[in-house]
Enzyme design. Structure first.
Site, PDB file in Angstrom:
ATOM      1  N   HIS A 151     -13.910   3.356   8.041  1.00  0.00           N
ATOM      2  CA  HIS A 151     -13.091   2.188   7.692  1.00  0.00           C
ATOM      3  C   HIS A 151     -13.458   1.658   6.295  1.00  0.00           C
ATOM      4  O   HIS A 151     -13.784   0.480   6.114  1.00  0.00           O
ATOM      5  CB  HIS A 151     -13.260   1.077   8.735  1.00  0.00           C
ATOM      6  CG  HIS A 151     -12.099   0.124   8.761  1.00  0.00           C
ATOM      7  ND1 HIS A 151     -11.702  -0.537   9.897  1.00  0.00           N
ATOM      8  CD2 HIS A 151     -11.238  -0.284   7.792  1.00  0.00           C
ATOM      9  CE1 HIS A 151     -10.657  -1.311   9.629  1.00  0.00           C
ATOM     10  NE2 HIS A 151     -10.362  -1.173   8.343  1.00  0.00           N
ATOM     11  N   ILE A 152     -13.352   2.544   5.315  1.00  0.00           N
ATOM     12  CA  ILE A 152     -13.752   2.202   3.944  1.00  0.00           C
ATOM     13  C   ILE A 152     -12.563   2.012   3.013  1.00  0.00           C
ATOM     14  O   ILE A 152     -12.724   1.969   1.795  1.00  0.00           O
ATOM     15  CB  ILE A 152     -14.704   3.269   3.359  1.00  0.00           C
ATOM     16  CG1 ILE A 152     -14.036   4.659   3.330  1.00  0.00           C
ATOM     17  CG2 ILE A 152     -16.005   3.309   4.135  1.00  0.00           C
ATOM     18  CD1 ILE A 152     -14.821   5.711   2.546  1.00  0.00           C
ATOM     19  N   GLY A 153     -11.365   1.881   3.575  1.00  0.00           N
ATOM     20  CA  GLY A 153     -10.176   1.791   2.733  1.00  0.00           C
ATOM     21  C   GLY A 153     -10.277   0.758   1.632  1.00  0.00           C
ATOM     22  O   GLY A 153      -9.922   1.008   0.483  1.00  0.00           O
ATOM     23  N   ALA A 154     -10.768  -0.426   1.970  1.00  0.00           N
ATOM     24  CA  ALA A 154     -10.859  -1.508   0.979  1.00  0.00           C
ATOM     25  C   ALA A 154     -12.263  -1.648   0.404  1.00  0.00           C
ATOM     26  O   ALA A 154     -12.541  -2.604  -0.326  1.00  0.00           O
ATOM     27  CB  ALA A 154     -10.441  -2.830   1.621  1.00  0.00           C
TER      28      ALA A 154
ATOM     29  N   ASP B  31      -9.489   6.988   8.786  1.00  0.00           N
ATOM     30  CA  ASP B  31     -10.413   5.976   8.282  1.00  0.00           C
ATOM     31  C   ASP B  31     -10.572   4.851   9.292  1.00  0.00           C
ATOM     32  O   ASP B  31     -11.463   4.026   9.164  1.00  0.00           O
ATOM     33  CB  ASP B  31      -9.897   5.415   6.953  1.00  0.00           C
ATOM     34  CG  ASP B  31     -10.872   4.422   6.321  1.00  0.00           C
ATOM     35  OD1 ASP B  31     -12.068   4.759   6.228  1.00  0.00           O
ATOM     36  OD2 ASP B  31     -10.441   3.313   5.938  1.00  0.00           O
TER      37      ASP B  31
ATOM     38  N   ASP C 147      10.501   2.457   7.322  1.00  0.00           N
ATOM     39  CA  ASP C 147       9.986   1.113   7.554  1.00  0.00           C
ATOM     40  C   ASP C 147      11.054   0.355   8.341  1.00  0.00           C
ATOM     41  O   ASP C 147      12.249   0.462   8.010  1.00  0.00           O
ATOM     42  CB  ASP C 147       9.715   0.399   6.219  1.00  0.00           C
ATOM     43  CG  ASP C 147       8.771  -0.786   6.385  1.00  0.00           C
ATOM     44  OD1 ASP C 147       9.082  -1.678   7.202  1.00  0.00           O
ATOM     45  OD2 ASP C 147       7.729  -0.817   5.716  1.00  0.00           O
TER      46      ASP C 147
ATOM     47  N   GLU D  24     -14.174   0.931  17.038  1.00  0.00           N
ATOM     48  CA  GLU D  24     -15.021   1.145  15.861  1.00  0.00           C
ATOM     49  C   GLU D  24     -16.399   0.527  16.070  1.00  0.00           C
ATOM     50  O   GLU D  24     -16.478  -0.644  16.461  1.00  0.00           O
ATOM     51  CB  GLU D  24     -14.358   0.546  14.615  1.00  0.00           C
ATOM     52  CG  GLU D  24     -13.069   1.249  14.251  1.00  0.00           C
ATOM     53  CD  GLU D  24     -12.409   0.723  12.989  1.00  0.00           C
ATOM     54  OE1 GLU D  24     -12.915  -0.276  12.410  1.00  0.00           O
ATOM     55  OE2 GLU D  24     -11.398   1.302  12.567  1.00  0.00           O
TER      56      GLU D  24
ATOM     57  N   ILE E 261       0.836  -1.200   0.000  1.00  0.00           N
ATOM     58  CA  ILE E 261       0.000   0.000   0.000  1.00  0.00           C
ATOM     59  C   ILE E 261       0.870   1.249   0.000  1.00  0.00           C
ATOM     60  O   ILE E 261       0.615   2.193  -0.764  1.00  0.00           O
ATOM     61  CB  ILE E 261      -0.957  -0.014   1.208  1.00  0.00           C
ATOM     62  CG1 ILE E 261      -1.953  -1.168   1.073  1.00  0.00           C
ATOM     63  CG2 ILE E 261      -1.692   1.329   1.333  1.00  0.00           C
ATOM     64  CD1 ILE E 261      -2.819  -1.396   2.301  1.00  0.00           C
TER      65      ILE E 261
END
Length: 309
Positions: A281-284, A258, A172, A263, A153
């Site tokens: 939480h609509i990322g996917a 998101d 990272d 939640e 991502i």
């Protein structure tokens, strides 16, 4: 070659994956509203457990099961007790590749929404309030985007941001692809330097004990007062109370979230701030991503049960 076995699908997934498993010869039971107590009672009858994020595959579920595979139709595995599964020699699989475009596009959309105050502009215009003079925004072009977590991502976002003529900074704990760094000109650095330098910071790390509240008061204080924070990964990585204080006091310009620690979110003071953009939480949550995740997981299940992988 046909596969055999019983599959319990515990959450809502795209029909394409269910159809693929049935065509391969698997017996699929679709119970997208199954409760935890019922799952514990019935899971022993299945060879495969398929979940998204709603269902928690706890140690109790794992201990009660005779499954060969636990499959997560999505990126993370934080709702699966992977240690318990490993102890019972159960294969745990997911589809990290499926949502990378959808989540990346949402993150870019949230960045633009913050930079141009799009949600506020929309709400006020619909009320009949013409607040043009109050909405002085900023461009993404030329700004520094800090990407925390440069996996599938993170790299997708980097490529999109590069097309918008942004400069990339990456952090990272694991090695970042040298090819990607060469392709995008990303500056690889430590987390503190990234936070001190970036105009936008976007987060793409899993929920682990090490990442819990990695964005605490101290880390947030290192960010520019003009910077924006975007989180489309896991809510637990941000200390929401610390973020609220930073945003309310003006130590941070804005945030787009998101995902949340709880939640649906219960931290009403945070999500009510005018410099916070929220999505549920609509990322996917795109048709393409859900279909791909479902079919990728179905194919992995079929191949494992056939003994191919």
């Amino acid at each position: 070659m046909q596969a055999s076995g019983r599959v319990l699908v515990c959450d809502s997934i795209d029909q394409a994956g269910i159809d693929s498993m049935k065509r391969a010869g698997l017996n699929v039971d679709y119970k997208p509203e199954i409760k935890a107590d019922e799952l514990v009672k019935t899971v022993r009858d299945y060879d495969v457990i398929v979940v998204r994020s709603r269902t928690k595959v706890t140690k109790d579920v794992v201990d009660a099961s005779n499954a060969k595979i636990i499959a997560r139709v999505g990126v993370g595995l934080d709702n699966v007790d992977t240690k318990a599964a490993e102890a019972k020699k159960i294969r745990v699989i997911n589809a990290p590749e499926a949502a990378s475009v959808a989540v990346g596009e949402l993150a870019i959309g949230l960045m633009i929404s913050l930079a141009r105050s799009i949600p506020r502009a929309d709400a006020e215009a619909k009320k009949g309030n013409w607040i043009k003079k109050e909405l002085m925004g900023s461009q993404l072009s030329g700004k520094y985007l800090g990407i925390v977590g440069v996996g599938n991502i993170g790299r997708n976002i980097g490529r999109m941001a590069k097309a918008l003529r942004m400069n990339l900074i990456g952090y990272d704990p694991y090695p970042i692809s040298k090819e990607f760094v060469s392709e995008t000109g990303m500056i690889v650095t430590d987390l503190d330097t990234l936070l001190e330098s970036a105009d936008f910071v976007t987060c793409h790390v899993p929920s682990t004990p090490e990442t819990k509240h990695m964005f605490n008061a101290g880390r947030l204080a290192k960010m520019k007062s003009t910077a924006f924070l975007i989180n489309t990964s896991r809510g637990e990585i941000i200390d929401e109370n610390a973020l609220y204080e930073a945003l309310k006091s003006g130590r941070l310009a804005g945030a787009a979230l998101d995902v949340f620690e709880v939640e649906p979110p219960t931290n009403k003071q945070l999500i009510s701030l005018p410099n916070v953009v929220c999505t549920p939480h609509i990322g996917a949550q795109t048709k393409e991503a859900q279909e791909l995740a479902s079919t990728v997981i179905a194919e992995k299940i079929i191949q494992i049960l056939r003994g191919v992988i």
